[in-house]
Design a protein around this motif. Structure first.
Motif, PDB file in Angstrom:
ATOM      1  N   GLN A  44       0.831  -1.151  -0.050  1.00 20.00           N
ATOM      2  CA  GLN A  44      -0.053   0.157  -0.181  1.00 20.00           C
ATOM      3  C   GLN A  44       0.792   1.051  -0.008  1.00 20.00           C
ATOM      4  N   PHE A  45       2.070   1.003  -0.069  1.00 14.59           N
ATOM      5  CA  PHE A  45       3.013   2.314   0.321  1.00 14.59           C
ATOM      6  C   PHE A  45       4.003   2.470  -1.118  1.00 14.59           C
ATOM      7  N   ALA A  46       3.913   1.673  -1.883  1.00 13.26           N
ATOM      8  CA  ALA A  46       4.786   1.560  -3.012  1.00 13.26           C
ATOM      9  C   ALA A  46       4.191   1.058  -4.344  1.00 13.26           C
ATOM     10  N   ASP A  47       4.662   1.582  -5.555  1.00 11.41           N
ATOM     11  CA  ASP A  47       4.368   1.036  -6.762  1.00 11.41           C
ATOM     12  C   ASP A  47       5.449   0.066  -7.380  1.00 11.41           C
ATOM     13  N   PHE A  48       5.052  -1.127  -7.592  1.00  4.43           N
ATOM     14  CA  PHE A  48       5.844  -2.162  -8.029  1.00  4.43           C
ATOM     15  C   PHE A  48       5.803  -2.374  -9.760  1.00  4.43           C
ATOM     16  N   ILE A  49       6.967  -2.619 -10.042  1.00  6.11           N
ATOM     17  CA  ILE A  49       7.353  -2.824 -11.331  1.00  6.11           C
ATOM     18  C   ILE A  49       7.872  -4.277 -11.408  1.00  6.11           C
ATOM     19  N   LYS A  50       6.822  -5.423 -11.717  1.00  6.52           N
ATOM     20  CA  LYS A  50       7.249  -6.773 -11.421  1.00  6.52           C
ATOM     21  C   LYS A  50       7.913  -7.096 -12.684  1.00  6.52           C
ATOM     22  N   VAL A  51       8.827  -8.202 -12.755  1.00  9.13           N
ATOM     23  CA  VAL A  51       9.546  -8.771 -13.571  1.00  9.13           C
ATOM     24  C   VAL A  51      10.088 -10.131 -13.000  1.00  9.13           C
ATOM     25  N   CYS A  52       9.863 -11.125 -14.174  1.00  6.85           N
ATOM     26  CA  CYS A  52      10.630 -12.459 -13.862  1.00  6.85           C
ATOM     27  C   CYS A  52      11.497 -12.751 -15.319  1.00  6.85           C
ATOM     28  N   PRO A  53      12.528 -12.567 -15.227  1.00  7.94           N
ATOM     29  CA  PRO A  53      13.351 -12.570 -16.523  1.00  7.94           C
ATOM     30  C   PRO A  53      13.108 -13.899 -17.344  1.00  7.94           C
ATOM     31  N   GLU A  54      13.266 -15.030 -16.740  1.00  9.45           N
ATOM     32  CA  GLU A  54      13.056 -16.258 -17.004  1.00  9.45           C
ATOM     33  C   GLU A  54      11.639 -16.628 -17.871  1.00  9.45           C
ATOM     34  N   VAL A  55      10.731 -16.008 -17.131  1.00 10.42           N
ATOM     35  CA  VAL A  55       9.442 -16.187 -18.187  1.00 10.42           C
ATOM     36  C   VAL A  55       9.331 -15.240 -19.429  1.00 10.42           C
ATOM     37  N   GLU A  56      10.061 -14.136 -18.976  1.00  5.38           N
ATOM     38  CA  GLU A  56       9.805 -13.135 -20.215  1.00  5.38           C
ATOM     39  C   GLU A  56      10.694 -13.620 -21.440  1.00  5.38           C
ATOM     40  N   ILE A  57      11.565 -14.513 -21.291  1.00  4.95           N
ATOM     41  CA  ILE A  57      12.226 -15.047 -22.556  1.00  4.95           C
ATOM     42  C   ILE A  57      11.866 -16.371 -22.876  1.00  4.95           C
ATOM     43  N   GLY A  58      10.659 -16.556 -22.417  1.00  5.24           N
ATOM     44  CA  GLY A  58       9.887 -17.767 -22.873  1.00  5.24           C
ATOM     45  C   GLY A  58       9.867 -19.045 -22.167  1.00  5.24           C
ATOM     46  N   LEU A  59      10.558 -18.981 -21.118  1.00  5.32           N
ATOM     47  CA  LEU A  59      10.523 -20.323 -20.440  1.00  5.32           C
ATOM     48  C   LEU A  59       9.288 -20.521 -19.827  1.00  5.32           C
TER      49      LEU A  59
END
Length: 345
Positions: A44-59
């Motif tokens: 509730q106190f922050a804005d998150f930019i979520k990332v999973c590099p392994e999923v992002e490259i297609g795994l």
């Protein structure tokens, strides 16, 4: 009427890049989501930019594990089961991610990950059965560390430590506040930011805090853009290390000198003894800070300068003490037999 409140400096919501598997999505290699209390508390106190590099490259999820392997002296990202070399895919994704990333204030990553882990990541000698020959950074995290070298960064396991978490949050909210100042384009906002952080900056690095004071005073008549650029360059170095106890003693003594003329003999003696107890390691940092807070609220004429020292981040983000306060230590003791009880009449 005397004002007994420390003036508030509104908190800016930090913008944080975070591993997607920490509290958000079941994207870990085994299909799980990892609990991270700090991330949960900050939702509730922050804005998150979520990332999973392994999923992002297609795994996929779940997926076969990957590892960093030394191949002819070069680090490669390998999936041992399939012998797939994912190095170029990961490099390309990371470069694109960084190029498109908006201004951010900090990073929270998953420990132990060969892509997003920040430290102590195993590096193997062979694609399948090799031994661990070195340790380093994850493939994705390594470029973050390079491009955001002075920024607040931590891993989920280290954030379980109260001291590490405190310094991470302190630095994070300072970065967020400065980003907001930059967006405002106002020299007055920069002066206010510097004033409200006065004693916090003194605590972390006295010499650099003096340089920042000189910069916002602008005796050389620089334009705002030039002042802000130099301020942005210098300020992160304030937090290059955690303050030592002697630096907190210096701040406590400076506070004492600022208010001593308003104290009666008993108050003066008490505060002197309290600072001495901390110096002798017979009082905790938190205890002395609370006592100083009371004295500043009661007697100081410059309360604004203490704002971020006493309230570096929202109070709701402070977790319970590691001590077991109010625990019923007698609850587990065996009840005395009827024969041994003393009956009062």
């Amino acid at each position: 009427m005397v004002d007994y409140e420390i003036p508030e400096y509104p908190y800016t919501k930090p913008r944080i890049v975070v591993s997607k598997c920490l509290e958000f999505e079941n994207v870990r290699y085994d299909g799980s989501v990892i609990h991270c209390q700090t991330v949960r508390n900050m939702m509730q106190f922050a804005d998150f930019i979520k990332v999973c590099p392994e999923v992002e490259i297609g795994l996929g999820v779940p997926r076969y594990p990957i590892r960093i392997v030394l191949v002819d002296g070069e680090k490669r990202l390998i999936q041992p089961i399939t012998l797939s070399d994912l190095t170029e895919k990961m490099d390309n994704f990371t470069d694109t991610f960084l190029k498109e990333l908006p201004p951010v204030d900090g990073f929270i990553f998953k420990s132990g990950s060969p892509t997003i882990g920040m430290r102590d990541i195993k590096i193997y000698s062979d694609k399948v059965k090799g031994l661990v020959v070195d340790r380093g950074n994850g493939f994705f995290a390594e470029k973050i560390l390079r491009d955001y070298i002075d920024y607040p960064m931590e891993e989920d396991d280290r954030l379980k430590n109260n001291i590490i978490r405190h310094h991470f949050l302190t630095k994070l909210f300072a970065f967020a506040d400065l980003r907001k100042v930059k967006e405002s384009g106002s020299i007055e906002k920069l002066k206010q930011f510097n004033q409200y952080n006065h004693y916090l900056f003194r605590l972390y690095n006295h010499d650099i805090s003096l340089k920042l004071d000189e910069l916002v005073e602008n005796k050389s008549s620089l334009k705002f853009d030039a002042i802000l650029k130099e301020y942005e360059r210098i300020m992160p170095h304030i937090f290059s290390r955690e303050p030592k106890s002697n630096e907190f003693i210096d701040v406590a003594n400076e506070t004492f000198l600022n208010i001593v003329s308003s104290l009666n003999i008993v108050e003066e003696k008490y505060l002197t003894q309290i600072i001495k107890k901390y110096t002798d390691n017979r009082l905790t940092y938190d205890a002395l800070l609370e006592i100083l807070k009371f004295y500043v609220m009661r007697f100081s004429d410059s309360k604004k300068e203490y704002s971020r020292l006493f309230f570096p981040y929202p109070e709701e983000l402070k977790t319970e003490s590691e001590t077991e306060r109010d625990r019923d230590f007698w609850a587990n003791f065996p009840i005395a037999s009827e024969q041994s009880k003393v009956h009062l009449h």
